[in-house]
Write a protein that holds these residues in place. Sequence first.
Motif, PDB file in Angstrom:
ATOM      1  N   ALA A 163      -4.506   1.045  21.404  1.00 41.64           N
ATOM      2  CA  ALA A 163      -5.395   0.266  22.277  1.00 41.64           C
ATOM      3  C   ALA A 163      -5.532  -1.163  21.764  1.00 41.64           C
ATOM      4  CB  ALA A 163      -6.761   0.938  22.363  1.00 41.64           C
ATOM      5  N   ALA A 164      -5.632  -1.315  20.455  1.00 44.63           N
ATOM      6  CA  ALA A 164      -5.731  -2.657  19.869  1.00 44.63           C
ATOM      7  C   ALA A 164      -4.439  -3.439  20.072  1.00 44.63           C
ATOM      8  CB  ALA A 164      -6.066  -2.550  18.385  1.00 44.63           C
ATOM      9  N   CYS A 165      -3.308  -2.763  19.981  1.00 48.08           N
ATOM     10  CA  CYS A 165      -2.019  -3.423  20.231  1.00 48.08           C
ATOM     11  C   CYS A 165      -1.923  -3.896  21.678  1.00 48.08           C
ATOM     12  CB  CYS A 165      -0.863  -2.473  19.929  1.00 48.08           C
ATOM     13  SG  CYS A 165      -0.611  -2.117  18.170  1.00 48.08           S
ATOM     14  N   ALA A 220       1.952 -11.828  14.154  1.00 49.67           N
ATOM     15  CA  ALA A 220       0.952 -11.832  13.089  1.00 49.67           C
ATOM     16  C   ALA A 220      -0.215 -10.904  13.425  1.00 49.67           C
ATOM     17  CB  ALA A 220       0.453 -13.252  12.850  1.00 49.67           C
ATOM     18  N   GLN A 221      -0.665 -10.920  14.674  1.00 53.37           N
ATOM     19  CA  GLN A 221      -1.755 -10.029  15.078  1.00 53.37           C
ATOM     20  C   GLN A 221      -1.361  -8.572  14.905  1.00 53.37           C
ATOM     21  OE1 GLN A 221      -2.525 -12.177  19.085  1.00 53.37           O
ATOM     22  NE2 GLN A 221      -4.436 -11.123  18.644  1.00 53.37           N
ATOM     23  N   LEU A 222      -0.143  -8.242  15.307  1.00 56.90           N
ATOM     24  CA  LEU A 222       0.307  -6.855  15.193  1.00 56.90           C
ATOM     25  C   LEU A 222       0.422  -6.428  13.734  1.00 56.90           C
ATOM     26  CD1 LEU A 222       3.010  -6.874  18.005  1.00 56.90           C
ATOM     27  CD2 LEU A 222       0.854  -5.603  18.035  1.00 56.90           C
ATOM     28  N   LEU A 232      -2.960  -5.661  12.450  1.00 57.34           N
ATOM     29  CA  LEU A 232      -3.414  -4.351  12.921  1.00 57.34           C
ATOM     30  C   LEU A 232      -2.743  -3.221  12.137  1.00 57.34           C
ATOM     31  CD1 LEU A 232      -3.453  -4.949  16.787  1.00 57.34           C
ATOM     32  CD2 LEU A 232      -5.441  -4.487  15.328  1.00 57.34           C
ATOM     33  N   CYS A 233      -1.463  -3.389  11.839  1.00 64.38           N
ATOM     34  CA  CYS A 233      -0.768  -2.369  11.063  1.00 64.38           C
ATOM     35  C   CYS A 233      -1.359  -2.256   9.660  1.00 64.38           C
ATOM     36  CB  CYS A 233       0.721  -2.679  10.994  1.00 64.38           C
ATOM     37  SG  CYS A 233       1.585  -2.398  12.564  1.00 64.38           S
ATOM     38  N   ASN A 234      -1.767  -3.370   9.078  1.00 69.33           N
ATOM     39  CA  ASN A 234      -2.461  -3.329   7.792  1.00 69.33           C
ATOM     40  C   ASN A 234      -3.776  -2.574   7.922  1.00 69.33           C
ATOM     41  OD1 ASN A 234      -1.663  -5.284   5.227  1.00 69.33           O
ATOM     42  ND2 ASN A 234      -0.535  -5.765   7.091  1.00 69.33           N
ATOM     43  N   GLN A 283       1.022  -9.269   5.098  1.00 72.26           N
ATOM     44  CA  GLN A 283      -0.419  -9.253   5.338  1.00 72.26           C
ATOM     45  C   GLN A 283      -0.782  -9.818   6.710  1.00 72.26           C
ATOM     46  OE1 GLN A 283       0.981 -10.494   2.343  1.00 72.26           O
ATOM     47  NE2 GLN A 283       0.690  -8.401   1.598  1.00 72.26           N
ATOM     48  N   GLY A 284       0.199 -10.336   7.436  1.00 70.87           N
ATOM     49  CA  GLY A 284      -0.070 -10.903   8.752  1.00 70.87           C
ATOM     50  C   GLY A 284      -0.356 -12.388   8.725  1.00 70.87           C
ATOM     51  N   ASP A 285      -0.084 -13.055   7.610  1.00 66.49           N
ATOM     52  CA  ASP A 285      -0.189 -14.511   7.553  1.00 66.49           C
ATOM     53  C   ASP A 285       1.129 -15.125   8.026  1.00 66.49           C
ATOM     54  OD1 ASP A 285      -2.782 -14.405   6.382  1.00 66.49           O
ATOM     55  OD2 ASP A 285      -1.861 -14.014   4.424  1.00 66.49           O
ATOM     56  N   ILE A 286       1.075 -16.389   8.417  1.00 68.95           N
ATOM     57  CA  ILE A 286       2.273 -17.081   8.887  1.00 68.95           C
ATOM     58  C   ILE A 286       2.686 -18.116   7.852  1.00 68.95           C
ATOM     59  CG2 ILE A 286       3.303 -18.508  10.687  1.00 68.95           C
ATOM     60  CD1 ILE A 286       1.236 -17.326  12.637  1.00 68.95           C
TER      61      ILE A 286
END
Length: 470
Positions: free
Chosen positions: A8-10, A54-56, A59-61, A175-178
């Motif tokens: 749902a978050a994805c 990055a958002q995904l 969320l995976c983290n 970690q989802g950083d760019i």
Amino acid sequence: MNNDAFLAACRDAIGDSHVLTSDADKAGYLTDQRQRYTGQATAVVKPASTEEVAQLVQLCNQFRIPIVPQGGNTGLVLGSVPDQSGQAIVLSLKRLNHIRAVDPVNHTITAEAGCILQQIQDAATTANRLFPLSLAAEGSCTIGGNLSTNAGGTAVLRYGNSRELCLGLEVVTAQGDIMHGLRGLRKDNTGYDLRDLYIGAEGTLGIITAAVLKLFPRPTVQLTALAALQSPAAALRLLTLAQERCGATLTGFELMSDLCLQLVGKHFPQLPFPFAQRHPHYVLLELSDSEPAPHASALLEALMSEALEQDICQDAVLASSGTQSRALWQLRESISSAQAKEGKNIKHDISLPISRIAEFIADTDALLQQHFPACRNVTFGHLGDGNLHYNVSPPEGVDAERFIGQQAAINLLVHDNVNRMNGSISAEHGLGALKREEILRYKSPVEIALMKTIKQALDPLNLMNPGKVI
């Protein structure tokens, strides 16, 4: 926290239509290019921007979901498909497919990871420039995958692997950083080369989302010749002579055994064989030059005349037009397809010191015949940079499945001989899951420990393409 909440978050992050969960929708992303392995995945997600990637990853983290990045899924070592646990997501980068900038003066192009290689070649051509990376899969492989595996191809001799063609990267970290590293600089001496960590890492350290790539002036002429030879040793003599006589104009130098072209003739009979009789080996070579056409023509004609006079080669065909040149290259580029049509085979993507290639082929051919009588060696590759595709097919009339059952023993024999000659068991395809355990036999404990240290430092949760490389 459960998968329903994660999915749902994805969907909130990238849109419902880009989160695929049905078996039918996921199917095309789960099977490897050779159709030998199918994994399972919680979902296939298809972000359209670096920010969505990055958002995904964030969320995976949060939900502790493993990620398998995927480009064109043309790899041969199970690096871009998930395992069979069904816990991971496949993160397809195909929607990140924009050319962001072309700078003809700086000789660079900035492209997103999902750009098809041919798309980048065409954009360079439009700007009257050359992007020289060239592979048989260039109509379907993506530049993100090319960089993640440090792909090579047919022009490495002159221009280098993908690593040499890349100046800067944009990467989403584990970690989802760019990491904003899209600098088109030839000189940037400001600490560790983070770019090089991600190139060739097969998505195990982070996800490449865009790259700045080198362009080159377009050659005014490209000339092709096919030489017939008695042996790989003669091919090495021809390579040395070509380098001495032609210098930087020598762009490609491809070795092919006669069996390769026999298979091409069998499965693609519309491709004419250019010689009156068969020979044990062939070399396809190409010159490209910025000088007027007569300059390169004179070089090539003089080279082939000298090679014939010195008895290095027995015959030669020089393409007199672009059509003839493309026909000669089509023979080379059809080898893998011909092998696939012939049936299952055992592939080896190896590299060796160029000086030892003839010795390797002779020794390993003999060993294989001793232990696996009548097996067929389909040997071809980029002789100019030491990369061989040393493939082994079953004897004619032998059940392919039974022969493939001996793959581990054949791999051991081939790879031990590669290692004995200071070579590598993966030249341009990577390790993926297929060679992950095997590399432990050949890399030193210090190298393995350093690789594990880097992996732990950059991906401590082991979410980035787990089970691949290391």
